[in-house]
Motif scaffolding. Structure first.
Motif, PDB file in Angstrom:
ATOM      1  N   SER A   1       4.003  -5.325 -25.172  1.00 19.87           N
ATOM      2  CA  SER A   1       5.109  -5.884 -25.753  1.00 19.87           C
ATOM      3  C   SER A   1       6.169  -6.318 -24.932  1.00 19.87           C
ATOM      4  O   SER A   1       6.326  -5.729 -23.823  1.00 19.87           O
ATOM      5  CB  SER A   1       5.911  -4.643 -26.686  1.00 19.87           C
ATOM      6  OG  SER A   1       5.334  -4.439 -27.869  1.00 19.87           O
ATOM      7  N   GLY A   2       6.806  -7.400 -25.142  1.00 14.86           N
ATOM      8  CA  GLY A   2       7.847  -8.074 -24.311  1.00 14.86           C
ATOM      9  C   GLY A   2       9.264  -7.232 -24.515  1.00 14.86           C
ATOM     10  O   GLY A   2       9.548  -6.251 -25.406  1.00 14.86           O
ATOM     11  N   SER A   3      10.153  -7.730 -23.716  1.00 17.18           N
ATOM     12  CA  SER A   3      11.755  -7.062 -23.977  1.00 17.18           C
ATOM     13  C   SER A   3      12.439  -8.229 -24.466  1.00 17.18           C
ATOM     14  O   SER A   3      12.779  -9.090 -23.560  1.00 17.18           O
ATOM     15  CB  SER A   3      12.084  -6.412 -22.744  1.00 17.18           C
ATOM     16  OG  SER A   3      13.458  -5.996 -22.938  1.00 17.18           O
ATOM     17  N   SER A   4      12.844  -8.468 -25.768  1.00 13.90           N
ATOM     18  CA  SER A   4      13.215  -9.620 -26.273  1.00 13.90           C
ATOM     19  C   SER A   4      14.770  -9.672 -26.094  1.00 13.90           C
ATOM     20  O   SER A   4      15.512 -10.642 -26.209  1.00 13.90           O
ATOM     21  CB  SER A   4      13.117  -9.932 -27.711  1.00 13.90           C
ATOM     22  OG  SER A   4      13.660  -8.838 -28.607  1.00 13.90           O
ATOM     23  N   GLY A   5      15.462  -8.449 -25.695  1.00 16.72           N
ATOM     24  CA  GLY A   5      17.087  -8.457 -25.722  1.00 16.72           C
ATOM     25  C   GLY A   5      17.571  -7.884 -26.974  1.00 16.72           C
ATOM     26  O   GLY A   5      17.000  -8.210 -28.060  1.00 16.72           O
ATOM     27  N   ILE A   6      18.965  -7.321 -26.577  1.00 15.03           N
ATOM     28  CA  ILE A   6      19.723  -7.039 -27.952  1.00 15.03           C
ATOM     29  C   ILE A   6      20.173  -8.022 -28.673  1.00 15.03           C
ATOM     30  O   ILE A   6      21.017  -8.916 -28.145  1.00 15.03           O
ATOM     31  CB  ILE A   6      20.760  -6.042 -27.519  1.00 15.03           C
ATOM     32  CG1 ILE A   6      20.129  -4.717 -26.849  1.00 15.03           C
ATOM     33  CG2 ILE A   6      21.436  -5.788 -28.820  1.00 15.03           C
ATOM     34  CD1 ILE A   6      19.007  -4.045 -28.021  1.00 15.03           C
ATOM     35  N   ALA A   7      20.265  -8.361 -29.860  1.00 15.51           N
ATOM     36  CA  ALA A   7      20.636  -9.394 -30.592  1.00 15.51           C
ATOM     37  C   ALA A   7      21.963  -9.015 -31.269  1.00 15.51           C
ATOM     38  O   ALA A   7      22.883  -9.812 -31.335  1.00 15.51           O
ATOM     39  CB  ALA A   7      19.754  -9.981 -31.917  1.00 15.51           C
ATOM     40  N   GLY A   8      22.168  -7.818 -31.430  1.00 16.07           N
ATOM     41  CA  GLY A   8      23.541  -7.391 -32.270  1.00 16.07           C
ATOM     42  C   GLY A   8      23.319  -6.061 -32.724  1.00 16.07           C
ATOM     43  O   GLY A   8      22.509  -5.224 -32.834  1.00 16.07           O
ATOM     44  N   TYR A   9      24.756  -5.508 -33.437  1.00 10.82           N
ATOM     45  CA  TYR A   9      24.884  -4.242 -33.859  1.00 10.82           C
ATOM     46  C   TYR A   9      25.550  -4.457 -35.294  1.00 10.82           C
ATOM     47  O   TYR A   9      26.189  -5.314 -35.733  1.00 10.82           O
ATOM     48  CB  TYR A   9      26.007  -3.766 -33.114  1.00 10.82           C
ATOM     49  CG  TYR A   9      25.446  -3.379 -31.606  1.00 10.82           C
ATOM     50  CD1 TYR A   9      24.680  -2.298 -31.241  1.00 10.82           C
ATOM     51  CD2 TYR A   9      25.760  -4.288 -30.697  1.00 10.82           C
ATOM     52  CE1 TYR A   9      24.320  -1.844 -30.018  1.00 10.82           C
ATOM     53  CE2 TYR A   9      25.217  -4.034 -29.348  1.00 10.82           C
ATOM     54  CZ  TYR A   9      24.765  -2.952 -29.013  1.00 10.82           C
ATOM     55  OH  TYR A   9      24.356  -2.862 -27.764  1.00 10.82           O
TER      56      TYR A   9
END
Length: 182
Positions: free
Chosen positions: A116-124
């Motif tokens: 699995s990659g690390s796609s980053g936080i998109a939001g809250y």
């Protein structure tokens, strides 16, 4: 003779996903395409390509064309857009006045691991009623509710979402204050 380098091949989707990815390899007339997904060079006895197939984790697909005796080209295609890991665990913090509550949360996406990659936080997004209703997603991890009744307790939930739609929730309880009378 020289073995030509094969090019091409596609996969879908090409954006971050928490699902599997469909792979289509190029073919060559008069040859069978054979492939591996584990980084080992394919041979004329590797898995035969018979059309689209699915991979469930990031990998490099290596393929070759063979007529059963000779190799007529080799190539590779890397799938790097699968992220099935939720964001890291976090605990929101909250501050309050007599009429408002401000909640703050911050987390990072899980590190790339196990295909699995690390796609980053998109939001809250935020809830003050234990997850019954939610705000829209926003980039910032801070949200304020105003015009609340005083001396009221809330179970606040925050949900972090990564770019592959994996989610993780954290919660905190907070109450509004009391107006003191002289």
């Amino acid at each position: 003779g020289t073995v030509e380098t094969a090019t091409g091949g596609t996969y879908s989707p090409t954006t971050w996903t928490n699902g599997n990815v469909k792979v289509t390899l190029p073919t060559k007339s008069g040859f069978t395409t054979r492939y591996t997904t584990n980084g080992v060079a394919p041979t004329k006895d590797s898995t035969q390509y018979t059309g689209e197939f699915t991979v469930s984790s990031n990998c490099t697909i290596t393929y070759l064309y063979t007529d059963g005796t000779n190799i007529g080209g080799t190539g590779s295609l890397s799938v790097t857009n699968i992220d099935k890991l939720a964001p890291n665990t976090f605990t929101p913090t909250a501050t309050s006045t007599t009429k408002s509550i401000t909640v703050t949360a911050s987390t990072t996406d899980a590190a790339a691991a196990n295909g699995s990659g690390s796609s980053g936080i998109a939001g809250y997004r935020f809830s003050k009623d234990n997850g019954s209703t939610w705000t829209e997603y926003q980039t910032s991890g801070t949200y304020t509710w105003d015009k609340l009744p005083q001396t009221t307790n809330y179970t606040i939930k925050v949900e972090a979402k990564d770019n592959a739609e994996n989610v993780r929730q954290g919660s905190v309880s907070k109450g509004t204050g009391t107006v003191e009378t002289a």
